[in-house]
Design a protein around this motif. Structure first.
Motif, short mmCIF file in Angstrom:
data_model
loop_
_atom_site.label_atom_id
_atom_site.label_comp_id
_atom_site.label_asym_id
_atom_site.label_seq_id
_atom_site.Cartn_x
_atom_site.Cartn_y
_atom_site.Cartn_z
N LEU A 6 24.98 6.80 -28.30
CA LEU A 6 23.55 6.89 -28.08
C LEU A 6 22.97 5.59 -28.62
O LEU A 6 22.99 5.35 -29.82
CB LEU A 6 22.96 8.11 -28.79
CG LEU A 6 21.46 8.29 -28.69
CD1 LEU A 6 21.02 8.39 -27.23
CD2 LEU A 6 21.03 9.54 -29.46
N ILE A 7 22.49 4.75 -27.73
CA ILE A 7 22.06 3.40 -28.09
C ILE A 7 20.62 3.17 -27.66
O ILE A 7 20.25 3.50 -26.53
CB ILE A 7 22.96 2.34 -27.42
CG1 ILE A 7 24.40 2.50 -27.89
CG2 ILE A 7 22.46 0.94 -27.69
CD1 ILE A 7 25.38 1.64 -27.15
N SER A 8 19.86 2.59 -28.54
CA SER A 8 18.52 2.14 -28.19
C SER A 8 18.63 0.63 -27.97
O SER A 8 19.09 -0.09 -28.85
CB SER A 8 17.55 2.44 -29.34
OG SER A 8 16.29 1.91 -29.06
N ALA A 9 18.24 0.18 -26.79
CA ALA A 9 18.41 -1.23 -26.45
C ALA A 9 17.14 -1.81 -25.84
O ALA A 9 16.34 -1.09 -25.24
CB ALA A 9 19.57 -1.40 -25.46
N ASN A 10 17.00 -3.08 -25.98
CA ASN A 10 15.91 -3.82 -25.37
C ASN A 10 16.05 -3.70 -23.85
O ASN A 10 17.12 -3.92 -23.31
CB ASN A 10 15.98 -5.28 -25.81
CG ASN A 10 14.85 -6.12 -25.31
OD1 ASN A 10 14.39 -5.96 -24.18
ND2 ASN A 10 14.39 -7.03 -26.14
N PRO A 11 14.98 -3.36 -23.14
CA PRO A 11 15.09 -3.20 -21.68
C PRO A 11 15.45 -4.49 -20.94
O PRO A 11 15.83 -4.45 -19.77
CB PRO A 11 13.71 -2.71 -21.26
CG PRO A 11 12.83 -2.78 -22.43
CD PRO A 11 13.66 -3.04 -23.64
N MET A 18 26.00 -5.27 -21.79
CA MET A 18 26.07 -4.63 -23.09
C MET A 18 27.37 -3.82 -23.21
O MET A 18 28.08 -3.92 -24.20
CB MET A 18 24.86 -3.73 -23.31
CG MET A 18 24.89 -3.02 -24.65
SD MET A 18 23.49 -1.93 -24.91
CE MET A 18 23.72 -0.73 -23.62
N VAL A 19 27.68 -3.02 -22.19
CA VAL A 19 28.90 -2.21 -22.21
C VAL A 19 30.13 -3.10 -22.29
O VAL A 19 31.04 -2.85 -23.08
CB VAL A 19 28.96 -1.28 -20.98
CG1 VAL A 19 30.33 -0.63 -20.86
CG2 VAL A 19 27.88 -0.22 -21.06
N ASN A 20 30.17 -4.15 -21.49
CA ASN A 20 31.33 -5.04 -21.51
C ASN A 20 31.48 -5.73 -22.85
O ASN A 20 32.59 -5.90 -23.35
CB ASN A 20 31.25 -6.06 -20.38
CG ASN A 20 31.56 -5.43 -19.04
OD1 ASN A 20 32.36 -4.51 -18.95
ND2 ASN A 20 30.92 -5.92 -18.00
N SER A 21 30.39 -6.12 -23.47
CA SER A 21 30.44 -6.73 -24.80
C SER A 21 30.96 -5.75 -25.85
O SER A 21 31.78 -6.10 -26.70
CB SER A 21 29.07 -7.24 -25.23
OG SER A 21 28.68 -8.32 -24.44
N LEU A 22 30.47 -4.51 -25.78
CA LEU A 22 30.94 -3.48 -26.71
C LEU A 22 32.44 -3.22 -26.54
O LEU A 22 33.19 -3.12 -27.52
CB LEU A 22 30.17 -2.18 -26.50
CG LEU A 22 28.78 -2.11 -27.07
CD1 LEU A 22 28.05 -0.87 -26.56
CD2 LEU A 22 28.82 -2.09 -28.58
N LYS A 23 32.87 -3.12 -25.30
CA LYS A 23 34.28 -2.85 -25.04
C LYS A 23 35.16 -4.02 -25.49
O LYS A 23 36.22 -3.81 -26.08
CB LYS A 23 34.49 -2.55 -23.55
CG LYS A 23 33.91 -1.20 -23.15
CD LYS A 23 33.92 -0.98 -21.67
CE LYS A 23 35.26 -0.59 -21.16
NZ LYS A 23 35.24 -0.16 -19.75
N VAL A 55 24.28 6.44 -18.74
CA VAL A 55 23.21 7.36 -18.38
C VAL A 55 21.98 7.02 -19.20
O VAL A 55 22.06 6.87 -20.41
CB VAL A 55 23.63 8.82 -18.64
CG1 VAL A 55 22.53 9.78 -18.27
CG2 VAL A 55 24.91 9.15 -17.90
N SER A 56 20.85 6.93 -18.54
CA SER A 56 19.59 6.67 -19.21
C SER A 56 18.94 7.99 -19.59
O SER A 56 18.98 8.96 -18.84
CB SER A 56 18.67 5.88 -18.28
OG SER A 56 17.39 5.78 -18.84
N TYR A 68 22.81 17.76 -26.52
CA TYR A 68 23.62 17.64 -25.31
C TYR A 68 24.96 16.99 -25.64
O TYR A 68 26.03 17.47 -25.22
CB TYR A 68 22.88 16.83 -24.26
CG TYR A 68 23.76 16.49 -23.08
CD1 TYR A 68 24.05 17.43 -22.09
CD2 TYR A 68 24.32 15.22 -22.96
CE1 TYR A 68 24.87 17.12 -21.02
CE2 TYR A 68 25.14 14.90 -21.89
CZ TYR A 68 25.41 15.86 -20.94
OH TYR A 68 26.23 15.56 -19.89
N LEU A 69 24.93 15.89 -26.38
CA LEU A 69 26.18 15.20 -26.72
C LEU A 69 27.08 16.07 -27.57
O LEU A 69 28.29 16.10 -27.37
CB LEU A 69 25.88 13.88 -27.43
CG LEU A 69 25.21 12.81 -26.57
CD1 LEU A 69 24.86 11.59 -27.40
CD2 LEU A 69 26.07 12.43 -25.39
#
Length: 76
Positions: A6-11, A18-23, A55-56, A68-69
């Motif tokens: 659950l991530i809060s990110a700059n729009p 972001m996902v590729n960097s995290l991975k 998912v947003s 939910y998570l």
């Protein structure tokens, strides 16, 4: 096998980047920290699959999202 974040990110940040960097960064850290153990199972140069699901949940109360998570555990 998978994880939920659950991530809060700059729009302005592109979700795919972001996902590729995290991975990429977590793969490097995990492989470095647990290389001896993982060497028995992972001989390929990749740690994660190329796929992901993003998912947003903008506007939903965080408690509802967390609920939910939590409920997803064990639904594999």
């Amino acid at each position: 096998d998978h994880l939920h974040l659950l991530i809060s990110a700059n729009p302005k940040i592109q979700p795919s980047k972001m996902v590729n960097s995290l991975k990429t960064s977590t793969s490097r850290l995990v492989r470095k920290e647990f290389s001896e153990y993982l060497g028995k199972f992972y001989w390929k140069p990749v740690f994660y699959s190329r796929s992901y699901c993003l998912v947003s949940c903008g506007g939903a109360p965080l408690e509802i999202v967390k609920q939910y998570l939590d409920q997803q555990e064990g639904f594999d």
